[in-house]
Design an enzyme around this catalytic site. Structure first.
Site, PDB file in Angstrom:
ATOM      1  N   ASP A 165      47.240  61.008  71.248  1.00  0.00           N
ATOM      2  CA  ASP A 165      46.177  62.010  71.082  1.00  0.00           C
ATOM      3  C   ASP A 165      45.661  62.479  72.446  1.00  0.00           C
ATOM      4  O   ASP A 165      44.453  62.477  72.706  1.00  0.00           O
ATOM      5  CB  ASP A 165      45.038  61.426  70.220  1.00  0.00           C
ATOM      6  CG  ASP A 165      43.975  62.480  69.897  1.00  0.00           C
ATOM      7  OD1 ASP A 165      44.275  63.684  69.959  1.00  0.00           O
ATOM      8  OD2 ASP A 165      42.830  62.085  69.594  1.00  0.00           O
TER       9      ASP A 165
ATOM     10  N   ASP B  42      32.930  60.103  74.174  1.00  0.00           N
ATOM     11  CA  ASP B  42      33.794  60.836  73.259  1.00  0.00           C
ATOM     12  C   ASP B  42      33.423  60.570  71.800  1.00  0.00           C
ATOM     13  O   ASP B  42      33.201  59.426  71.414  1.00  0.00           O
ATOM     14  CB  ASP B  42      35.238  60.369  73.523  1.00  0.00           C
ATOM     15  CG  ASP B  42      36.224  60.984  72.569  1.00  0.00           C
ATOM     16  OD1 ASP B  42      36.356  62.213  72.578  1.00  0.00           O
ATOM     17  OD2 ASP B  42      36.847  60.237  71.791  1.00  0.00           O
TER      18      ASP B  42
ATOM     19  N   HIS C  49      37.104  54.422  68.979  1.00  0.00           N
ATOM     20  CA  HIS C  49      38.328  53.731  68.552  1.00  0.00           C
ATOM     21  C   HIS C  49      39.135  53.214  69.733  1.00  0.00           C
ATOM     22  O   HIS C  49      38.894  53.604  70.874  1.00  0.00           O
ATOM     23  CB  HIS C  49      39.191  54.678  67.722  1.00  0.00           C
ATOM     24  CG  HIS C  49      39.260  56.071  68.292  1.00  0.00           C
ATOM     25  ND1 HIS C  49      38.520  57.116  67.783  1.00  0.00           N
ATOM     26  CD2 HIS C  49      39.928  56.598  69.339  1.00  0.00           C
ATOM     27  CE1 HIS C  49      38.752  58.210  68.488  1.00  0.00           C
ATOM     28  NE2 HIS C  49      39.602  57.913  69.445  1.00  0.00           N
TER      29      HIS C  49
ATOM     30  N   GLU D  45      29.761  64.072  73.753  1.00  0.00           N
ATOM     31  CA  GLU D  45      30.598  65.042  73.038  1.00  0.00           C
ATOM     32  C   GLU D  45      30.139  65.040  71.583  1.00  0.00           C
ATOM     33  O   GLU D  45      30.527  64.187  70.797  1.00  0.00           O
ATOM     34  CB  GLU D  45      32.080  64.661  73.120  1.00  0.00           C
ATOM     35  CG  GLU D  45      32.965  65.790  72.628  1.00  0.00           C
ATOM     36  CD  GLU D  45      34.057  65.369  71.667  1.00  0.00           C
ATOM     37  OE1 GLU D  45      34.827  66.238  71.250  1.00  0.00           O
ATOM     38  OE2 GLU D  45      34.142  64.185  71.294  1.00  0.00           O
TER      39      GLU D  45
ATOM     40  N   ARG E  38      46.900  72.174  69.896  1.00  0.00           N
ATOM     41  CA  ARG E  38      46.044  72.126  71.087  1.00  0.00           C
ATOM     42  C   ARG E  38      46.875  72.060  72.366  1.00  0.00           C
ATOM     43  O   ARG E  38      46.400  72.384  73.450  1.00  0.00           O
ATOM     44  CB  ARG E  38      45.090  70.922  71.010  1.00  0.00           C
ATOM     45  CG  ARG E  38      44.039  71.057  69.929  1.00  0.00           C
ATOM     46  CD  ARG E  38      43.182  69.831  69.824  1.00  0.00           C
ATOM     47  NE  ARG E  38      43.957  68.648  69.486  1.00  0.00           N
ATOM     48  CZ  ARG E  38      43.439  67.413  69.404  1.00  0.00           C
ATOM     49  NH1 ARG E  38      42.165  67.223  69.635  1.00  0.00           N
ATOM     50  NH2 ARG E  38      44.188  66.379  69.076  1.00  0.00           N
TER      51      ARG E  38
ATOM     52  N   HIS F 293      40.048  71.157  76.546  1.00  0.00           N
ATOM     53  CA  HIS F 293      41.349  70.716  76.028  1.00  0.00           C
ATOM     54  C   HIS F 293      41.433  70.850  74.508  1.00  0.00           C
ATOM     55  O   HIS F 293      42.512  70.756  73.949  1.00  0.00           O
ATOM     56  CB  HIS F 293      41.571  69.261  76.426  1.00  0.00           C
ATOM     57  CG  HIS F 293      40.582  68.351  75.755  1.00  0.00           C
ATOM     58  ND1 HIS F 293      39.226  68.388  76.051  1.00  0.00           N
ATOM     59  CD2 HIS F 293      40.725  67.422  74.779  1.00  0.00           C
ATOM     60  CE1 HIS F 293      38.604  67.517  75.288  1.00  0.00           C
ATOM     61  NE2 HIS F 293      39.483  66.914  74.514  1.00  0.00           N
ATOM     62  N   ASP F 294      40.275  71.027  73.853  1.00  0.00           N
ATOM     63  CA  ASP F 294      40.267  71.062  72.393  1.00  0.00           C
ATOM     64  C   ASP F 294      40.315  72.496  71.854  1.00  0.00           C
ATOM     65  O   ASP F 294      40.285  73.471  72.605  1.00  0.00           O
ATOM     66  CB  ASP F 294      39.030  70.328  71.860  1.00  0.00           C
ATOM     67  CG  ASP F 294      39.270  68.819  71.787  1.00  0.00           C
ATOM     68  OD1 ASP F 294      40.429  68.414  71.606  1.00  0.00           O
ATOM     69  OD2 ASP F 294      38.301  68.056  71.930  1.00  0.00           O
TER      70      ASP F 294
ATOM     71  N   GLN G 201      44.705  55.464  65.862  1.00  0.00           N
ATOM     72  CA  GLN G 201      43.410  55.258  66.531  1.00  0.00           C
ATOM     73  C   GLN G 201      42.516  54.469  65.573  1.00  0.00           C
ATOM     74  O   GLN G 201      42.009  55.023  64.601  1.00  0.00           O
ATOM     75  CB  GLN G 201      42.766  56.604  66.879  1.00  0.00           C
ATOM     76  CG  GLN G 201      43.481  57.335  68.003  1.00  0.00           C
ATOM     77  CD  GLN G 201      43.059  58.793  68.123  1.00  0.00           C
ATOM     78  OE1 GLN G 201      43.055  59.522  67.127  1.00  0.00           O
ATOM     79  NE2 GLN G 201      42.739  59.234  69.322  1.00  0.00           N
TER      80      GLN G 201
ATOM     81  N   ARG H 289      31.766  60.780  79.801  1.00  0.00           N
ATOM     82  CA  ARG H 289      31.787  61.678  78.634  1.00  0.00           C
ATOM     83  C   ARG H 289      31.971  60.770  77.424  1.00  0.00           C
ATOM     84  O   ARG H 289      33.048  60.188  77.244  1.00  0.00           O
ATOM     85  CB  ARG H 289      32.945  62.664  78.742  1.00  0.00           C
ATOM     86  CG  ARG H 289      33.145  63.522  77.485  1.00  0.00           C
ATOM     87  CD  ARG H 289      34.453  64.277  77.598  1.00  0.00           C
ATOM     88  NE  ARG H 289      34.718  65.171  76.489  1.00  0.00           N
ATOM     89  CZ  ARG H 289      35.328  64.827  75.359  1.00  0.00           C
ATOM     90  NH1 ARG H 289      35.689  63.575  75.150  1.00  0.00           N
ATOM     91  NH2 ARG H 289      35.569  65.724  74.429  1.00  0.00           N
TER      92      ARG H 289
HETATM   93  C1  GLC Z   1      37.412  64.092  71.007  1.00  0.00           C
HETATM   94  C2  GLC Z   1      38.439  64.711  71.920  1.00  0.00           C
HETATM   95  C3  GLC Z   1      39.659  65.078  71.139  1.00  0.00           C
HETATM   96  C4  GLC Z   1      40.194  63.845  70.446  1.00  0.00           C
HETATM   97  C5  GLC Z   1      39.107  63.126  69.640  1.00  0.00           C
HETATM   98  C6  GLC Z   1      39.526  61.768  69.197  1.00  0.00           C
HETATM   99  O1  GLC Z   1      36.960  64.992  70.070  1.00  0.00           O
HETATM  100  O2  GLC Z   1      37.895  65.816  72.583  1.00  0.00           O
HETATM  101  O3  GLC Z   1      40.633  65.656  71.954  1.00  0.00           O
HETATM  102  O4  GLC Z   1      41.241  64.209  69.592  1.00  0.00           O
HETATM  103  O5  GLC Z   1      37.939  62.960  70.397  1.00  0.00           O
HETATM  104  O6  GLC Z   1      39.388  60.827  70.222  1.00  0.00           O
END
Ligand code: GLC
Length: 620
Positions: free
Chosen positions: A124, A267, A167, A309, A501, A376-377, A235, A265
């Site tokens: 991922d 996540d 995760h 995030e 992506r 990146h998303d 994950q 960050r």
């Molecule tokens: C966040 C990341 C994304 C990822 C997800 C799972 O949203 O920006 O790219 O797939 O977390 O970790």
């Protein structure tokens, strides 16, 4: 008499003790709320002390500096960039050699996409972490990372890294030991013998990747159990109800902080706590955890800040900042703002964007957002549906329009992009593509149509100008500064072909970057245009932390206006989101204005904007 070393140590210990004193009571209470585990709390304290002792003198000096200037990240000189080190320069060693390129742009903040050890081929994009304390060997080494952070600090660039909270990879040591049957490790995840409880969860838990990874559970043959996997099946969601998980993850965070990471960050943080019968998002316990993280950082390494995030509806965001007395995150991604900027471009209508900014401006001062166009998303079309209805916009039809527009299939669309996670049942879909491709440079180039390319460049600059005019922390996406277009080669790699992506996750094109100095090229025009905007942003007093920022009515649907004032200084930033000339009227009361780019005198009672023109007008 104590020797010098002994005195220093005592002084250091008293700094730690002083900071801890400030937070200890609350930290203990919060910990008890979740864990009622005295032993676990004592363990946490010893982890904190241990990392504090190991923290380098250089970083401790930075801690002091930041304690004296806690809002350092809000200064207008801050300019962020996000990138994959591997794609940018082949890895950390390559990146270290390319730092001049970042300094040339006056970057002060660098978010490197996940670089910790990950499994191959499924990871991922690095968000499946195999070891939180080890750099992935394909990207570099821990030594490279330490060298990099040192080099960045010398240049005044703060490093941001992801802390994947929710995760681990299913190949992380904990998962491997769980698979081998060790109960202690099984307890670090959420595992169930039968599907009864998972079935209950599925009733209320929405899906994150409905197409690429449907369902929230994965059967693990080795354990003969169903494992909670909110994201991809590989994950495994951590079990934060277990204090060992919390303590160990805090230790991992402090480990990164001691390597010189200045921004974490966090996540997918809304997902870290799960309860049956809920959506398992944004639960109160998530806030307890984030608040504890904030206190832990303030005690051990106050130079480090938290960037959350939180890709959620706007009303969910303010709680992630906590309160002025009990703060949580320092900054959050402004994902709704980003979505509104793109929606304004496709719909030639800035009204929803204006509303979004009014909502942001009404939030308390402790709320501060990262403004960005691409990362990146994907772009997830989470617009404010109530507001859409007020404006007589049908939310679903608008969303369908937007993703088809950016897919390039809606008649007249200038964009080239792809859908992401199209759900035929809900008709939801998100969009992928680079800024340049979504703005029309790719289509124009492909069709060898100079005029289209020029319009694409104007849109790129317009989008950046609008984004830069907003209050908040500005983050660029690597490649956007030279108008890099989509890369379709991911489709040939079966391991990632299903994840669009990767369309905008491509190798940085150094040959094209070289063209930034060749007049007339796309790269030159985008580079120079951004440079001009960034310079104003850095130097104009109206971008300073003291600025009052509001939106303004323009009497023209496609024209967006932001007004920035500091005492008698005033700057009005206008952006025309349409391909047509627009005439706007602003309720200006006094004064004459000058467009700081064209140097024209502008009458804001009656101002004309060319297609996709942006004007930043200073009161003279
Ligand atoms: C966040 C990341 C994304 C990822 C997800 C799972 O949203 O920006 O790219 O797939 O977390 O970790």
């Amino acid at each position: 008499m104590k020797d010098q070393g002994g005195r220093n140590k005592m002084a250091q210990d008293s700094i730690f003790a002083g900071r801890l004193k400030k937070h200890e009571q609350e930290l203990k209470e919060k910990y008890r709320e979740l864990y009622q585990a005295e032993e676990g709390y004592e363990k946490l304290l010893s982890i904190m002390k241990d990392f504090y002792r190991k923290r380098s003198e250089e970083l401790k000096t930075l801690d002091k500096k930041r304690e004296a200037n806690p809002l350092w990240y809000r200064e207008s000189s801050m300019l962020g960039m996000t990138m994959y080190p591997k794609l940018f320069a082949g890895g950390l060693k390559g990146l270290i050699k390319k730092l001049d390129y970042l300094s040339e742009q006056k970057i002060t903040y660098l978010h490197l996409m996940p670089l910790l050890k990950m499994p191959y081929p499924y990871n991922d994009g690095g968000y499946a972490v195999e070891d939180f304390r080890c750099v992935d060997p394909r990207i570099g080494t821990n030594r490279d990372l330490t060298i990099l952070t040192g080099e960045l600090r010398k240049r005044g660039i703060s490093l941001c890294l992801d802390m994947v909270m929710n995760h681990t990879a299913d190949t992380h040591e904990w998962a491997m030991r769980a698979k081998a049957g060790e109960q202690e490790y099984i307890d670090r995840y959420q595992c169930y013998d039968t599907f009864d409880i998972p079935a209950e969860f599925e009733k209320t838990m929405p899906q994150v990747f409905p197409t690429t990874a449907p369902g929230n559970f994965t059967w693990c043959e080795e354990m003969k159990k169903h494992v909670l996997t909110t994201f991809y099946p590989y994950q495994w969601d951590l079990n934060y109800k277990n204090p060992v998980v919390f303590n160990e993850m805090m230790a991992n965070i402090l480990f990164l902080a001691n390597m010189g990471v200045e921004v974490l960050r966090i996540d997918a943080v809304p997902y870290i706590w799960k309860e049956l019968g809920t959506s398992c998002r944004n639960l109160p316990q998530v806030h307890t955890i984030v608040r504890m993280m904030r206190m832990i950082l303030e005690v051990v390494c106050p130079a480090v800040i938290l960037k959350g995030e939180v890709v959620m509806a706007p009303r969910e965001l303010p709680p992630y900042f906590g309160t002025p007395d009990k703060p949580e995150c320092h900054i959050l991604y402004g994902s709704s703002t980003m979505v509104n900027l793109w929606a304004a471009l496709a719909s030639r209508d800035a009204r929803l964007l204006k509303h979004q900014m009014d909502v942001i401006h009404s939030l308390p001062d402790n709320c501060y957002f990262v403004n960005y166009l691409r990362c990146h998303d994907d772009i997830g079309w989470g617009l404010d549906e109530d507001q859409e209805r007020i404006l007589s916009i049908d939310p679903l039809s608008h969303k369908e329009y937007l993703y088809h527009f950016f897919e390039g299939v809606f008649p007249g669309s200038f964009a080239r992009g792809e859908l992401y996670n199209y759900d035929p049942v809900s008709k939801d879909a998100r969009s992928c593509g680079t800024t340049a491709s979504l703005c029309g440079v790719e289509k124009g180039g492909f069709e060898n149509d100079k005029e289209q390319v020029e319009a694409g460049i104007r849109r790129i600059l317009l989008m950046h100008a609008a984004c830069m005019s907003l209050e908040g922390f500005l983050m660029l996406s690597s490649g956007d500064e030279i108008g890099q277009v989509n890369d379709y080669s991911y489709k040939e790699n079966p391991d990632i072909a299903a994840d669009s992506r990767y369309l905008h996750r491509s190798s940085f094109n150094w040959e094209n970057a070289g063209l930034r100095t060749c007049e007339g090229t796309v790269q030159y025009k985008v580079w120079e245009g951004l440079k001009e905007l960034e310079k104003v942003r850095r130097e104009n007093v109206c971008f300073g932390t003291a600025a009052q920022v509001t939106t303004w009515d323009t009497c023209a649907m496609p024209v967006f206006a932001i007004r920035r004032t500091v005492q008698t200084d005033e700057l009005v930033c206008l952006a025309n989101f349409s391909e047509n000339w627009q005439h706007a009227k602003l309720p200006t009361l006094f004064g004459e204005y000058e467009d700081i780019f064209t140097k024209e005198k502008v009458d804001l009672q009656q101002v004309t904007l060319a297609p996709y023109q942006y004007r930043w007008c200073a009161r003279i």
